[in-house]
Motif scaffolding. Structure first.
Motif, PDB file in Angstrom:
ATOM      1  N   TYR A  45       0.820  -1.209   0.000  1.00  0.00           N
ATOM      2  CA  TYR A  45       0.000   0.000   0.000  1.00  0.00           C
ATOM      3  C   TYR A  45       0.854   1.259   0.000  1.00  0.00           C
ATOM      4  CZ  TYR A  45      -4.318  -2.606   0.622  1.00  0.00           C
ATOM      5  OH  TYR A  45      -5.392  -3.435   0.423  1.00  0.00           O
ATOM      6  N   ARG A  46       1.976   1.215   0.683  1.00  0.00           N
ATOM      7  CA  ARG A  46       2.862   2.382   0.723  1.00  0.00           C
ATOM      8  C   ARG A  46       3.322   2.773  -0.684  1.00  0.00           C
ATOM      9  NH1 ARG A  46       5.650   0.656   4.604  1.00  0.00           N
ATOM     10  NH2 ARG A  46       4.617   1.869   6.226  1.00  0.00           N
ATOM     11  N   HIS A  47       3.345   1.801  -1.588  1.00  0.00           N
ATOM     12  CA  HIS A  47       3.783   2.063  -2.961  1.00  0.00           C
ATOM     13  C   HIS A  47       2.630   2.040  -3.966  1.00  0.00           C
ATOM     14  CE1 HIS A  47       7.544   0.873  -0.931  1.00  0.00           C
ATOM     15  NE2 HIS A  47       8.064   1.770  -1.729  1.00  0.00           N
ATOM     16  N   ALA A 216       0.685  10.735 -11.268  1.00  0.00           N
ATOM     17  CA  ALA A 216       0.154  11.751 -10.355  1.00  0.00           C
ATOM     18  C   ALA A 216      -0.266  11.124  -9.034  1.00  0.00           C
ATOM     19  CB  ALA A 216      -1.029  12.472 -11.000  1.00  0.00           C
ATOM     20  N   PHE A 217      -0.891   9.952  -9.113  1.00  0.00           N
ATOM     21  CA  PHE A 217      -1.287   9.247  -7.888  1.00  0.00           C
ATOM     22  C   PHE A 217      -0.055   8.896  -7.062  1.00  0.00           C
ATOM     23  CE2 PHE A 217      -2.152   5.244  -5.649  1.00  0.00           C
ATOM     24  CZ  PHE A 217      -3.215   5.638  -4.851  1.00  0.00           C
ATOM     25  N   GLN A 218       0.975   8.375  -7.709  1.00  0.00           N
ATOM     26  CA  GLN A 218       2.196   8.001  -6.994  1.00  0.00           C
ATOM     27  C   GLN A 218       2.840   9.228  -6.343  1.00  0.00           C
ATOM     28  OE1 GLN A 218       1.642   4.170  -7.426  1.00  0.00           O
ATOM     29  NE2 GLN A 218       3.626   4.774  -6.650  1.00  0.00           N
ATOM     30  N   ALA A 219       2.749  10.378  -6.994  1.00  0.00           N
ATOM     31  CA  ALA A 219       3.360  11.589  -6.454  1.00  0.00           C
ATOM     32  C   ALA A 219       2.680  12.041  -5.163  1.00  0.00           C
ATOM     33  CB  ALA A 219       3.330  12.704  -7.498  1.00  0.00           C
ATOM     34  N   ILE A 220       1.344  12.048  -5.151  1.00  0.00           N
ATOM     35  CA  ILE A 220       0.664  12.470  -3.917  1.00  0.00           C
ATOM     36  C   ILE A 220       0.827  11.420  -2.826  1.00  0.00           C
ATOM     37  CG2 ILE A 220      -1.001  13.903  -5.165  1.00  0.00           C
ATOM     38  CD1 ILE A 220      -3.116  11.727  -4.517  1.00  0.00           C
ATOM     39  N   LEU A 221       0.900  10.164  -3.249  1.00  0.00           N
ATOM     40  CA  LEU A 221       1.021   9.075  -2.290  1.00  0.00           C
ATOM     41  C   LEU A 221       2.300   9.199  -1.471  1.00  0.00           C
ATOM     42  CD1 LEU A 221      -0.568   6.458  -1.636  1.00  0.00           C
ATOM     43  CD2 LEU A 221       1.004   5.271  -3.179  1.00  0.00           C
ATOM     44  N   GLY A 222       3.410   9.545  -2.147  1.00  0.00           N
ATOM     45  CA  GLY A 222       4.696   9.582  -1.473  1.00  0.00           C
ATOM     46  C   GLY A 222       4.710  10.516  -0.280  1.00  0.00           C
ATOM     47  N   THR A 223       3.973  11.624  -0.380  1.00  0.00           N
ATOM     48  CA  THR A 223       3.902  12.579   0.731  1.00  0.00           C
ATOM     49  C   THR A 223       2.915  12.129   1.797  1.00  0.00           C
ATOM     50  OG1 THR A 223       4.466  14.418  -0.722  1.00  0.00           O
ATOM     51  CG2 THR A 223       3.378  14.972   1.348  1.00  0.00           C
ATOM     52  N   LEU A 224       1.754  11.682   1.375  1.00  0.00           N
ATOM     53  CA  LEU A 224       0.686  11.390   2.334  1.00  0.00           C
ATOM     54  C   LEU A 224       0.987  10.186   3.208  1.00  0.00           C
ATOM     55  CD1 LEU A 224      -2.435  12.093   0.093  1.00  0.00           C
ATOM     56  CD2 LEU A 224      -1.569  13.492   1.971  1.00  0.00           C
ATOM     57  N   VAL A 225       1.561   9.132   2.659  1.00  0.00           N
ATOM     58  CA  VAL A 225       1.766   7.928   3.471  1.00  0.00           C
ATOM     59  C   VAL A 225       2.832   8.139   4.534  1.00  0.00           C
ATOM     60  CG1 VAL A 225       0.973   6.359   1.680  1.00  0.00           C
ATOM     61  CG2 VAL A 225       3.426   6.870   1.865  1.00  0.00           C
ATOM     62  N   GLU A 226       3.649   9.180   4.395  1.00  0.00           N
ATOM     63  CA  GLU A 226       4.689   9.452   5.390  1.00  0.00           C
ATOM     64  C   GLU A 226       4.241  10.450   6.457  1.00  0.00           C
ATOM     65  OE1 GLU A 226       7.266   7.633   5.530  1.00  0.00           O
ATOM     66  OE2 GLU A 226       6.883   6.642   3.603  1.00  0.00           O
ATOM     67  N   ALA A 227       2.997  10.904   6.383  1.00  0.00           N
ATOM     68  CA  ALA A 227       2.508  11.844   7.399  1.00  0.00           C
ATOM     69  C   ALA A 227       2.501  11.173   8.775  1.00  0.00           C
ATOM     70  CB  ALA A 227       1.097  12.316   7.032  1.00  0.00           C
ATOM     71  N   PRO A 228       2.780  11.937   9.836  1.00  0.00           N
ATOM     72  CA  PRO A 228       2.902  11.351  11.178  1.00  0.00           C
ATOM     73  C   PRO A 228       1.554  11.048  11.829  1.00  0.00           C
ATOM     74  CG  PRO A 228       3.258  13.711  11.300  1.00  0.00           C
ATOM     75  CD  PRO A 228       3.097  13.378   9.830  1.00  0.00           C
ATOM     76  N   GLU A 229       0.858  10.069  11.287  1.00  0.00           N
ATOM     77  CA  GLU A 229      -0.425   9.623  11.844  1.00  0.00           C
ATOM     78  C   GLU A 229      -0.239   8.202  12.358  1.00  0.00           C
ATOM     79  OE1 GLU A 229      -3.303  11.193  12.185  1.00  0.00           O
ATOM     80  OE2 GLU A 229      -2.955  13.027  11.029  1.00  0.00           O
ATOM     81  N   PRO A 230      -0.172   8.014  13.675  1.00  0.00           N
ATOM     82  CA  PRO A 230       0.084   6.671  14.203  1.00  0.00           C
ATOM     83  C   PRO A 230      -1.121   5.754  14.005  1.00  0.00           C
ATOM     84  CG  PRO A 230      -0.402   8.190  15.999  1.00  0.00           C
ATOM     85  CD  PRO A 230      -0.308   9.020  14.744  1.00  0.00           C
TER      86      PRO A 230
END
Length: 248
Positions: A45-47, A216-230
């Motif tokens: 999912y991260r990718h 475009a999906f991969q680009a937004i994904l890279g930022t969002l999945v690393e957000a600090p949400e435990p």
């Protein structure tokens, strides 16, 4: 297929092939094999990769192009349907009936499909992810009572500030639409901009889904999945929400 598609290593932490290397036909097939361990699923999912296969097949991993998504503030309910919610006793909760929602999604009839991709192995895998705080459900109940019937729901995976929708169901007409709208509203209020819907179909489009090129999906994904949400249960933060609030 096994001659054309990479087979995953037995190590659940092994990297996936890049989605851009996936097949054009069938669209977005990235790899086969591996397992449904939490480590493998989180890596996928991260990718922007998800499992989708039928009983008797090897596990198949996909990243279609284009990708179908919802803006969390762009879920569309018709004016007539919204009006019907004004007097509705239904309420929305989160993570109080995850296993039940997945089971109901697995049993839901799908026009043009025989059987389900939500196999017993998939159900067990997502139950493990739920126990670890990575998989979540939003449930719609017929009323606020503890014994109220479940009338609809949606489930998926959360990573950072990205929600990957897996499936939804209605036991009563409109139940899945309300679950999606309740999820979208709650995520939008917390700064989560997108819900991944994976593959386009007319029903999702009618609810406001749009398509996005894979890069475009991969680009937004890279930022969002690393957000600090435990990870963790959403039950307390989500609370009990009357669906009449969705009437607008």
């Amino acid at each position: 297929m096994s001659l054309q598609v990479p087979r995953l290593d037995d190590d659940p932490d092994a990297p996936f092939p890049h989605p851009d290397a996936s097949l054009r036909l069938p669209d977005g097939l990235v790899a086969l094999g591996g397992d449904l361990s939490p480590a493998r699923l989180l890596n996928a999912y991260r990718h922007g990769i998800f499992p989708w296969y039928s009983e008797g097949q090897p596990i198949l991993w996909w990243s279609p192009d284009p990708r179908t998504v919802f803006r969390t503030d762009g879920i569309r309910l018709s004016s007539r349907f919204r009006r019907s919610l004004r007097a509705s006793p239904w309420v929305a909760r989160a993570d109080t009936a995850f296993v039940h929602v997945v089971e109901r999604c697995a049993r839901a009839p799908r026009p043009g499909q025989r059987g389900t991709w939500i196999t017993p192995a998939m159900q067990a895998a997502y139950a493990r992810m739920h126990a670890l705080g990575h998989a979540h459900s939003v449930e719609i109940f017929a009323g606020p009572e503890d014994d109220a019937a479940l009338v609809g729901g949606i489930y998926g995976i959360a990573l950072g500030r990205m929600f990957f929708g897996e499936s939804m169901f209605s036991a009563v007409s409109g139940g899945s639409k309300v679950a999606l709208a309740a999820l979208g509203g709650w995520l939008h209020a917390r700064g989560w901009p997108w819900i991944d819907a994976q593959l386009e179909n007319p029903h999702l489009v009618s609810l406001g889904a749009v398509t996005m090129p894979r890069p475009a999906f991969q680009a937004i994904l890279g930022t969002l999945v690393e957000a600090p949400e435990p990870p963790g249960a959403w039950t307390a933060d989500f609370g009990v929400q009357p669906v009449r609030a969705l009437a607008g």
